[in-house]
Design an enzyme around this catalytic site. Structure first.
Site, mmCIF file in Angstrom:
data_model
loop_
_atom_site.group_PDB
_atom_site.id
_atom_site.type_symbol
_atom_site.label_atom_id
_atom_site.label_comp_id
_atom_site.label_asym_id
_atom_site.label_seq_id
_atom_site.Cartn_x
_atom_site.Cartn_y
_atom_site.Cartn_z
ATOM 1 C CG HIS A 1 -2.053 3.526 15.395
ATOM 2 N ND1 HIS A 1 -1.958 3.680 14.035
ATOM 3 C CD2 HIS A 1 -3.371 3.584 15.682
ATOM 4 C CE1 HIS A 1 -3.165 3.845 13.522
ATOM 5 N NE2 HIS A 1 -4.040 3.779 14.500
ATOM 6 C CD GLU B 1 -8.483 -1.247 2.859
ATOM 7 O OE1 GLU B 1 -7.913 -1.194 3.968
ATOM 8 O OE2 GLU B 1 -8.640 -0.249 2.127
ATOM 9 C CG ASP C 1 -8.155 -2.837 7.725
ATOM 10 O OD1 ASP C 1 -8.009 -3.079 8.937
ATOM 11 O OD2 ASP C 1 -8.374 -1.700 7.282
ATOM 12 C CB CYS D 1 0.867 -0.989 1.244
ATOM 13 S SG CYS D 1 -0.938 -0.991 1.202
#
Length: 573
Positions: free
Chosen positions: A191, A433, A457, A504
């Site tokens: 993050h 994913e 992921d 993405c």
């Protein structure tokens, strides 16, 4: 003498400033007997007054950088300090037990925290426990004459040094003063790294021991391109990096000239470049960087920024704002992706050995379909205000997709029965994913309208390597031939059925990966908004036919990541 520390390059750029250690101090409280209880109350009042001043300053900074709504949390903290009951009970403990102020304050706040945390049916009161915990830390730090670091109070140019930065820490960073940050842990997809790219400040993560090797006010140079930190650099090194920083700034000015240009390759092939967002406020960055779509709207932030489940009306307004703001450009909305590292205090989820492989995303939505249906109704109502694409996350089986789509169709039919207008051109797709879905992409492609590959992921699940763990960060390999083969299969499967395939994950904006993905035929690239212009510039230098040749060799002839990187270097100069 200059020393160098190398970590993981997480956000481009060059920065030079002094170190600011964002390290939690020791706030251990000892019980001491005192005779001057009035003196202890004076100490407590001085500490709380100082805490109010600190919080007022932090609120002002947060209001400027985050907005009025987000800054209101600090009003709650100031109110805690003004609570007469809290102060009266602390005074009572000091007087009756003859103990020091910090010990008494901790005892009383412990009681309040336990009481509020026990109110499991009242999310608002449970939040007050967190407020009291934060306030207590600040007051005790003042009583112990210990400086409590806060990025929001920084008012001079610094480079933040920390074990890690939480989303709330990074949200307080004012890039006017914070020139870069370096952490002990984390990876390119953590993050903090993603936030750094959004703020357009250099960042290096996963250094392992930067907090032990750097002292407060040390002069540093951070090279976010190569992942190097220089401690106490020589004048010659400073001059060399000033030159490098100037060249980078000139390059950014060059990219800005492409703001309103189409995303086309050297030989004229058009590709769609979208941006990833978390809230409607992020549309500013999308437009400022010339993105052609929103390739990922992470709706979970609607849930994470609320004290309770957001209502249908609240969600409708947010989705409508984004769709209208994009002026008919496509918006891919991912349904709620809660679980894993994203928890909600008001939504009771089971404790799990491995939450990333557990009860999350579409698994929660299908199990608690009232939450899912509320979100879908809001999306369907908003669909008439733009070009909506709905994407289901964490799909592993065709049955999950079919169940999710059936619920969507049910809610659409109910709305139409009530006379509510709904768009009849909504595309419905899935996020690829999970390796199982990637392998079965040829079958999924017969039923979905599109794929969006979530590489963050997909890579960690394929390599069995936690992307947040710096000890196995070497296994986070977006260019590994095995990953490229999975991506190729997904894209080929979509095209065979006349569908489009996007990406993405952070790989979509990775400058080494972009030529490979172009060659593999990826239709849409969605990334951090700040990577859009840099990627558009790269596309203009690439010949799509040559990139096909590159990707075919990478997939069929290369056996290691190093071989792939070397091959890209031969084709892209």
């Amino acid at each position: 003498m200059t020393s160098k520390i190398t970590g993981i390059a997480a956000s481009d750029g060059i920065a030079q400033a002094k170190a600011y250690l964002l390290v939690e101090p020791d706030l251990t409280v000892e019980k001491n007997e005192v005779s001057d209880t009035d003196g202890e109350m004076k100490r407590l009042k001085k500490a709380t007054d100082k805490a109010k001043e600190q919080l007022t300053k932090i609120k002002a900074v947060a209001k400027e950088s985050l907005g009025e709504e987000e800054a209101q949390v600090f009003d709650a903290h100031i109110m805690v300090l003004s609570d007469p009951d809290l102060m009266d009970q602390t005074k009572s403990v000091i007087d009756s037990e003859g103990v020091n102020a910090e010990y008494a304050f901790k005892q009383v706040t412990d009681t309040f925290i336990t009481m509020f945390e026990g109110m499991e049916d009242n999310a608002y009161m449970q939040e007050r426990a967190a407020d009291i915990r934060d306030v207590r830390k600040r007051v005790i730090a003042n009583l112990l004459n210990v400086t409590l670091p806060s990025p929001a109070t920084v008012d001079e140019e610094v480079i933040i040094i920390a074990e890690d930065l939480t989303p709330s820490d990074t949200a307080q960073l004012n890039k006017k003063y914070v020139k870069a940050f370096v952490t002990n842990i984390g990876g390119r997809t953590s993050h903090s790294a993603i936030m750094a790219r959004s703020l357009e400040i250099p960042a290096i993560v996963g250094t392992k021991d930067i907090t032990e090797r750097v002292e407060e006010d040390d002069q540093l140079i951070v090279d976010g391109m190569n992942g190097d930190v220089y401690i106490d650099p020589t004048q010659e090194e400073v001059s060399a990096f000033n030159k490098k920083a100037k060249e980078y700034d000139e390059l950014k000015l060059e990219w800005e000239q492409l703001l309103n240009e189409p995303s086309v390759t050297k030989d004229g092939k058009h590709v769609e470049i979208g941006a990833n967002i978390g809230t409607p406020k992020d549309l500013v960055g999308v437009k400022d960087n010339g993105a052609e779509a929103v390739g990922l709207y992470r709706t979970e932030f609607l849930y994470m920024d609320s004290a309770e489940l957001p209502t249908e009306e609240e969600q409708f307004k947010a989705y409508k704002e984004v769709l209208e703001g994009m002026e008919d450009k496509p918006v891919v909305v991912r349904t709620m992706d809660i679980g894993g590292d994203k928890e909600l205090p008001y939504l009771e989820l089971p404790e799990e050995m491995n939450p990333f492989l557990g009860y999350r995303a579409i698994r929660i939505s299908l199990d608690r379909d009232s939450i899912f249906r509320t979100q879908l109704r809001a999306l369907l109502r908003a669909s008439v205000h733009g070009t909506l694409r709905i994407m289901f996350p964490m799909i592993a089986t065709l049955q999950e997709f079919r169940e999710a789509k059936a619920i969507l169709e049910e809610e659409k039919a109910l709305l139409l029965e009530k006379g509510v207008e709904v768009s009849d051109s909504i595309e419905v797709g899935i996020m690829i994913e999970i390796p199982a879905a990637a392998v079965l992409a040829d079958q999924f492609a017969k039923e979905v309208d599109f794929f969006s590959i979530g590489t963050n992921d997909l890579i960690q699940y394929s390599m069995a390597a936690d992307r947040m763990n710096e000890r196995v960060s070497y296994l986070y390999q977006p260019y590994n031939p095995s990953i490229l083969r999975l991506v190729k299969h997904v894209i080929d499967s979509a095209h065979k059925e006349g569908k489009w395939a996007g990406m993405c994950g952070e790989m979509a904006g990775d400058q080494t990966a972009v030529p490979l993905l172009l060659g593999l035929g990826l239709d849409e690239f969605s990334m951090s908004a700040t990577s859009v212009l840099k990627t558009r510039s790269l596309f203009k230098k690439l010949d799509s036919e040559k990139m096909k040749e590159l990707s075919n060799k990478a997939v069929n002839e290369c056996t290691t990541v190093d071989e792939v990187i070397e091959l890209v270097g031969q084709y892209v100069k």
